[in-house]
Write a protein that holds these residues in place. Structure first.
Motif: not given
Length: 318
Positions: A152-156, A167-172, A180-189, A232-236
């Motif tokens: 359900e973490i639909k980050a873009t 876009a406005d109102e789509h920032e985490y 959200a960052g982990s959901a799109v492949g992010g890691t902690l440096r 960003c929060k997905t707007v699809a």
């Protein structure tokens, strides 16, 4: 039903006790089938009679099926928590957490109202003990891993590009950025969530594509110079993607602004050509936000052109 083998552990997790240090097993007709507690002293019992009917004096112990598979936020860090609405309930917590390697410490489900843990279901980082906090305002001190509902973490993740931003109102917000960052492949440096007031990064949550390190920029006036990827929060669900056919354009009230065009078009597969959105005055292209059918490059047309069939308009849905 819970098996006889699992009855003691399951019942102890909800407050059951062993009378004379043993599980009481029998073939009774007026108790629940399977695992249950005697109401007055919480003694743990197991009934082998499949036809038994509870007379109301006993409390059955049942398996609670979590509605969804669980997702463990992969990084322990200050403030990490589930995205709002993605928490497991107290009744779902044990099953969900056990599916991720959680365990009952001393056969106990640990519940409390702590200020320094995440709200809801979580594991202690050291021994993976399953906990549940009823404090909705708790803030993870960094030693705990939230157990969340996945999918359900639909980050873009937006492409890199000059002034690429959400876009406005789509920032985490900052406290949802790691999830959200982990959901799109992010890691902690080096295990750190990087927060700063940089002037050349996007405001809000973003990744450094060199190593996918998760960052959060607090500078409201910052401008992405093209080296970073906003999260960003997905707007699809708000986007209607028209076919590449002559004359197809958005209705007047369905146009995205130039500011929102990148995030909207990226959510339906658009890309930045050479790191930039193409902006111009074209009479042969649709007005507003569109994607070139060939290479999916994101464009914004500032005049009221007419689609010659080579472009796909990106419109507000409905």
């Amino acid at each position: 039903q819970i098996s006889e083998e699992d009855c003691v552990e399951a019942a102890q997790s909800v407050g059951g006790t062993l009378r004379h240090n043993q599980l009481i097993v029998g073939d009774w007709g007026r108790t629940p089938q399977g695992c249950f507690l005697q109401t007055y002293d919480k003694a743990i019992h197991f009934n082998t009679n499949p036809d038994a009917v509870n007379n109301g004096m006993f409390e059955p112990i049942c398996i609670v099926q979590a509605e969804e598979a669980a997702y463990l936020i992969p990084h322990r860090y200050h403030g990490t928590k589930c995205i709002p609405g993605h928490n497991f309930s107290r009744n779902e917590c044990i099953i969900a957490a056990k599916s991720l390697g959680g365990r009952l410490r001393n056969r106990r489900f640990i519940t409390g109202n702590w200020a320094s843990t995440p709200s809801g279901c979580f594991l202690e980082g050291g021994d993976k003990a399953i906990h549940f906090s009823t404090n909705p305002n708790g803030v993870n001190a960094g030693y705990f891993q939230p157990v969340c509902k996945p999918g359900e973490i639909k980050a873009t993740l937006l492409p890199r590009g000059e002034d690429s931003k959400c876009a406005d109102e789509h920032e985490y917000p900052e406290d949802e950025c790691i999830a959200a960052g982990s959901a799109v492949g992010g890691t902690l440096r080096n295990g750190a969530f990087l927060i700063g007031s940089w002037s050349t990064t996007p405001h809000g949550c973003f990744l450094d594509p060199s190593d996918n390190a998760i960052h959060y920029g607090t500078n409201l006036d910052a401008v992405n110079r093209g080296a970073f990827e906003p999260v960003c929060k997905t707007v699809a669900s708000e986007v209607s993607f028209l076919p590449a056919e002559r004359g197809y354009t958005c209705m007047h009230e369905q146009h995205f602004s130039q500011e929102d065009c990148i995030v909207a078009a990226a959510s339906v597969g658009g890309v930045l050509r050479r790191g930039a959105m193409q902006v111009g005055n074209w009479y042969h292209a649709p007005p507003g936000c569109f994607i070139e059918a060939g290479d999916k490059a994101i464009h914004f047309n500032r005049i009221d052109g007419s689609n010659n069939g080579a472009f796909q308009s990106v419109c507000l849905d409905g």
